[in-house]
Motif scaffolding. Structure first.
Motif, PDB file in Angstrom:
ATOM      1  N   ASP A 151      23.800 -32.384 -31.817  1.00  0.00           N
ATOM      2  CA  ASP A 151      23.728 -32.756 -30.397  1.00  0.00           C
ATOM      3  C   ASP A 151      24.631 -31.863 -29.557  1.00  0.00           C
ATOM      4  N   GLU A 152      25.843 -31.647 -30.048  1.00  0.00           N
ATOM      5  CA  GLU A 152      26.811 -30.792 -29.343  1.00  0.00           C
ATOM      6  C   GLU A 152      26.261 -29.361 -29.242  1.00  0.00           C
ATOM      7  N   ARG A 153      25.672 -28.864 -30.345  1.00  0.00           N
ATOM      8  CA  ARG A 153      25.110 -27.506 -30.346  1.00  0.00           C
ATOM      9  C   ARG A 153      24.019 -27.406 -29.291  1.00  0.00           C
ATOM     10  N   LYS A 154      23.138 -28.415 -29.237  1.00  0.00           N
ATOM     11  CA  LYS A 154      22.032 -28.373 -28.264  1.00  0.00           C
ATOM     12  C   LYS A 154      22.563 -28.414 -26.832  1.00  0.00           C
ATOM     13  N   ARG A 155      23.617 -29.181 -26.611  1.00  0.00           N
ATOM     14  CA  ARG A 155      24.214 -29.245 -25.268  1.00  0.00           C
ATOM     15  C   ARG A 155      24.778 -27.870 -24.882  1.00  0.00           C
ATOM     16  N   HIS A 156      25.483 -27.241 -25.819  1.00  0.00           N
ATOM     17  CA  HIS A 156      26.035 -25.897 -25.561  1.00  0.00           C
ATOM     18  C   HIS A 156      24.917 -24.871 -25.341  1.00  0.00           C
ATOM     19  N   GLU A 157      23.830 -25.002 -26.116  1.00  0.00           N
ATOM     20  CA  GLU A 157      22.705 -24.072 -25.944  1.00  0.00           C
ATOM     21  C   GLU A 157      22.101 -24.209 -24.552  1.00  0.00           C
ATOM     22  N   ALA A 158      21.991 -25.452 -24.067  1.00  0.00           N
ATOM     23  CA  ALA A 158      21.450 -25.675 -22.720  1.00  0.00           C
ATOM     24  C   ALA A 158      22.372 -25.053 -21.665  1.00  0.00           C
ATOM     25  N   GLU A 159      23.690 -25.232 -21.843  1.00  0.00           N
ATOM     26  CA  GLU A 159      24.664 -24.611 -20.922  1.00  0.00           C
ATOM     27  C   GLU A 159      24.518 -23.097 -20.926  1.00  0.00           C
ATOM     28  N   LEU A 160      24.399 -22.550 -22.126  1.00  0.00           N
ATOM     29  CA  LEU A 160      24.288 -21.099 -22.282  1.00  0.00           C
ATOM     30  C   LEU A 160      23.008 -20.584 -21.624  1.00  0.00           C
ATOM     31  N   GLN A 161      21.910 -21.335 -21.756  1.00  0.00           N
ATOM     32  CA  GLN A 161      20.656 -20.935 -21.129  1.00  0.00           C
ATOM     33  C   GLN A 161      20.791 -20.966 -19.602  1.00  0.00           C
ATOM     34  N   LYS A 162      21.488 -22.008 -19.076  1.00  0.00           N
ATOM     35  CA  LYS A 162      21.711 -22.083 -17.621  1.00  0.00           C
ATOM     36  C   LYS A 162      22.502 -20.866 -17.141  1.00  0.00           C
ATOM     37  N   LEU A 163      23.543 -20.514 -17.890  1.00  0.00           N
ATOM     38  CA  LEU A 163      24.366 -19.349 -17.545  1.00  0.00           C
ATOM     39  C   LEU A 163      23.516 -18.075 -17.555  1.00  0.00           C
ATOM     40  N   THR A 164      22.658 -17.948 -18.568  1.00  0.00           N
ATOM     41  CA  THR A 164      21.787 -16.772 -18.667  1.00  0.00           C
ATOM     42  C   THR A 164      20.834 -16.721 -17.475  1.00  0.00           C
ATOM     43  N   ASP A 165      20.216 -17.861 -17.138  1.00  0.00           N
ATOM     44  CA  ASP A 165      19.280 -17.909 -16.008  1.00  0.00           C
ATOM     45  C   ASP A 165      19.982 -17.519 -14.706  1.00  0.00           C
ATOM     46  N   LYS A 166      21.209 -18.031 -14.523  1.00  0.00           N
ATOM     47  CA  LYS A 166      21.977 -17.712 -13.317  1.00  0.00           C
ATOM     48  C   LYS A 166      22.274 -16.205 -13.266  1.00  0.00           C
ATOM     49  N   THR A 167      22.666 -15.635 -14.401  1.00  0.00           N
ATOM     50  CA  THR A 167      22.989 -14.208 -14.468  1.00  0.00           C
ATOM     51  C   THR A 167      21.751 -13.364 -14.175  1.00  0.00           C
ATOM     52  N   ILE A 168      20.617 -13.725 -14.766  1.00  0.00           N
ATOM     53  CA  ILE A 168      19.364 -12.986 -14.536  1.00  0.00           C
ATOM     54  C   ILE A 168      18.985 -13.078 -13.050  1.00  0.00           C
ATOM     55  N   GLY A 169      19.220 -14.236 -12.441  1.00  0.00           N
ATOM     56  CA  GLY A 169      18.952 -14.391 -11.005  1.00  0.00           C
ATOM     57  C   GLY A 169      19.805 -13.450 -10.170  1.00  0.00           C
ATOM     58  N   GLU A 170      21.097 -13.336 -10.529  1.00  0.00           N
ATOM     59  CA  GLU A 170      21.990 -12.415  -9.814  1.00  0.00           C
ATOM     60  C   GLU A 170      21.525 -10.971  -9.988  1.00  0.00           C
ATOM     61  N   ILE A 171      21.083 -10.627 -11.193  1.00  0.00           N
ATOM     62  CA  ILE A 171      20.601  -9.268 -11.470  1.00  0.00           C
ATOM     63  C   ILE A 171      19.371  -8.978 -10.613  1.00  0.00           C
ATOM     64  N   ASP A 172      18.419  -9.921 -10.592  1.00  0.00           N
ATOM     65  CA  ASP A 172      17.203  -9.735  -9.786  1.00  0.00           C
ATOM     66  C   ASP A 172      17.532  -9.588  -8.302  1.00  0.00           C
ATOM     67  N   ALA A 173      18.466 -10.404  -7.814  1.00  0.00           N
ATOM     68  CA  ALA A 173      18.838 -10.349  -6.394  1.00  0.00           C
ATOM     69  C   ALA A 173      19.457  -8.996  -6.050  1.00  0.00           C
ATOM     70  N   ALA A 174      20.368  -8.517  -6.900  1.00  0.00           N
ATOM     71  CA  ALA A 174      21.023  -7.223  -6.645  1.00  0.00           C
ATOM     72  C   ALA A 174      19.999  -6.094  -6.673  1.00  0.00           C
ATOM     73  N   ALA A 175      19.096  -6.128  -7.640  1.00  0.00           N
ATOM     74  CA  ALA A 175      18.091  -5.063  -7.771  1.00  0.00           C
ATOM     75  C   ALA A 175      17.115  -5.073  -6.605  1.00  0.00           C
ATOM     76  N   SER A 176      16.655  -6.255  -6.202  1.00  0.00           N
ATOM     77  CA  SER A 176      15.675  -6.284  -5.105  1.00  0.00           C
ATOM     78  C   SER A 176      16.324  -5.875  -3.782  1.00  0.00           C
ATOM     79  N   ALA A 177      17.600  -6.230  -3.588  1.00  0.00           N
ATOM     80  CA  ALA A 177      18.297  -5.797  -2.368  1.00  0.00           C
ATOM     81  C   ALA A 177      18.398  -4.277  -2.339  1.00  0.00           C
ATOM     82  N   LYS A 178      18.725  -3.669  -3.486  1.00  0.00           N
ATOM     83  CA  LYS A 178      18.852  -2.211  -3.540  1.00  0.00           C
ATOM     84  C   LYS A 178      17.494  -1.545  -3.343  1.00  0.00           C
TER      85      LYS A 178
END
Length: 185
Positions: A151-178
């Motif tokens: 259960d703890e592993r799955k909770r951490h995996e969900a957190e990690l996926q959220k962090l990844t999604d947020k990071t990918i969003g920042e990457i997309d925003a920076a690239a599209s602005a440029k």
């Protein structure tokens, strides 16, 4: 000691975004900027070095860069590195210095630069996904070592996926602005 370190993974993902912003800063939009030559690596003294470790880059005019090579024997390798960096710049060699006139951006060149910005963004996304994969692997190792349960592993995996999604969003925003900046929209 658990193998999973959330703060280290966050730091590495932030690093991927920062590296992308640095790379995008080097893409020119029609004005001379010293950051334009940041990605250029020069082969001198038997190793690859960043251009700013073998020369001084300055902007004497809005559409001109000047590269003052410290060691005269490195002028050739510096000139070669700038030509082969894919920046569309043709150095003019006058002995110790290289002058780089910044040509007007053609529509074709703008599209090339926008494509290059996209490829930089893709590299940053790959880096973020690699960090996620490392995190997932360390979570599985910790679960096997009974540091925490499924259960703890799955909770951490969900957190990690959220962090990844947020990071990918920042990457997309920076690239599209440029890309918008490059294409002048």
């Amino acid at each position: 000691m658990p193998a999973y370190d959330k703060s280290d993974l966050e730091r590495r993902m932030t690093g991927a975004v920062e590296a992308l912003k640095h790379d995008l800063g080097g893409l020119r939009t029609g004005r001379a900027s010293t950051t334009l030559l940041d990605p250029v690596m020069v082969e001198v003294y038997g190793s690859h070095m960043p251009l700013n470790q073998v020369a001084t880059v300055s902007v004497p005019e809005p559409r001109m860069l000047s590269v003052q090579v410290w060691d005269k024997s490195n002028v050739g390798p510096v000139e070669k590195a700038i030509r082969s960096a894919g920046l569309g710049l043709n150095p003019i060699n006058d002995g110790n210095n290289l002058r780089l006139p910044i040509p007007d951006l053609t529509e074709e060149r703008r599209k090339e630069l926008a494509k290059l910005a996209g490829s930089y963004a893709e590299k940053a996304k790959i880096a973020a996904r690699n960090v996620r994969r490392d995190g997932m692997d360390s979570l599985k190792v910790d679960e096997k070592k009974n540091v925490f349960g499924e259960d703890e592993r799955k909770r951490h995996e969900a957190e990690l996926q959220k962090l990844t999604d947020k990071t990918i969003g920042e990457i997309d925003a920076a690239a599209s602005a440029k890309e918008k900046e490059i294409l002048g929209k």
